[in-house]
Write an enzyme that holds these catalytic residues in place. Sequence first.
Site, mmCIF file in Angstrom:
data_model
loop_
_atom_site.group_PDB
_atom_site.id
_atom_site.type_symbol
_atom_site.label_atom_id
_atom_site.label_comp_id
_atom_site.label_asym_id
_atom_site.label_seq_id
_atom_site.Cartn_x
_atom_site.Cartn_y
_atom_site.Cartn_z
ATOM 1 N N ASP A 84 0.888 -1.115 0.083
ATOM 2 C CA ASP A 84 0.066 -0.202 -0.076
ATOM 3 C C ASP A 84 0.882 1.212 0.013
ATOM 4 O O ASP A 84 1.756 1.284 0.832
ATOM 5 C CB ASP A 84 -0.907 0.038 1.034
ATOM 6 N N ASN A 129 -2.413 12.978 -3.620
ATOM 7 C CA ASN A 129 -3.551 13.358 -4.541
ATOM 8 C C ASN A 129 -3.945 14.818 -4.206
ATOM 9 O O ASN A 129 -4.132 15.681 -5.226
ATOM 10 C CB ASN A 129 -4.680 12.478 -4.346
ATOM 11 N N ASP A 135 -2.504 9.281 -10.412
ATOM 12 C CA ASP A 135 -2.257 8.404 -11.477
ATOM 13 C C ASP A 135 -0.972 7.988 -11.897
ATOM 14 O O ASP A 135 -0.818 6.917 -12.163
ATOM 15 C CB ASP A 135 -3.304 8.605 -12.635
ATOM 16 N N GLU A 146 -4.978 2.452 -4.298
ATOM 17 C CA GLU A 146 -3.450 2.569 -4.066
ATOM 18 C C GLU A 146 -2.887 1.240 -3.426
ATOM 19 O O GLU A 146 -1.603 1.117 -3.066
ATOM 20 C CB GLU A 146 -3.089 3.510 -3.221
#
Length: 347
Positions: free
Chosen positions: A220, A228, A237, A263
């Site tokens: 993770d 973000n 992304d 993620e």
Amino acid sequence: MQYPHTPERSTELLRQALPLMSRQSAALHPMSYAVWYAYVADSASALRVEVDHHLAQRGALDEATTAQLYRRHLADLDPQAAQRVSDGLQQLIGGMSAQAALAKDQTSRYGHALERMAAELAGNTHPDGAPAEAAGPPALLDELRTHTRQMQLDMAQMQQRLSDSQREIDQLRGEVQRARAESQVDALTGLPNRRAFDARLAECLAAASATRTPCLLILDLDHFKRINDSYGHPFGDQVLRAVAQLLQTLVSEPAMAARVGGEEFAVLLPATTLAEALALAEKLRVTVAASRIKRKGSDQPIERISLSQGAALWRPGDVAEALVDRADRALYTAKAAGRDRVAVADH
């Protein structure tokens, strides 16, 4: 909807379905094939009950009703089942095409024989080439000749229709194969997705043994929400694609790397020791930590990116849910301990 049918059984079911399809007002397209295949495949299905009710009330299925039945009962048709239906239909069409070709050949020979006999009976020649003396009933022979020619035309048209159907089935098969492949790939990263991971994990655990011990890593990205929020989702992304590219580089067959969440990634090692799995996990962690990803159009690197990982070694009796759960709990342990590390599940 699952169809555990062999191509031979699929062919038999399609033979039953074709006459039913031909009586409807809907066209003979793949959606119609699927509805009527399902209808004959299970006499107790909800689809069959609804179709029978509609036929009793309306007499035939039109395009709109066929589409509604497909969406209501068959929209979750899995790619493997669709492939078996397609294979059966192609086998059926191929057999019909061969039979039509044989019938056309026989009809052609029959027509040539009638033409020869008509000429002889009309007073042209005997079979040995000598002049004939008597004339036969030309009206009857003309009628037979007319019917034969019509039969030849009909057979040619039938072959053309079968050829068209064959092309349609070939196209359907290609679409099913593409859909099957696309349904198992994560569109953003190009890695296998959760569906593909679950299928491979099931296969892997079915083959697991004391001498073939799978290991699972759950990875993770740390503080991904902050990335973000700080740099925008397009850059998030870009980070995911970069991590996926790293996984594709460092994880090779028979191991499998997949994106299983936003993620979150997974690495499945079908036959390994815990030490080997941890060595790979550490290599992944160090490589990501040393990476600096830049935004497109900018030479300015962002803050350091890191991975937390949970590792779980298969133990006898583990089902997929148990192995994933232990790897997840190890991941939470790594997060709680400060992130950017690998934690091992109890075993």
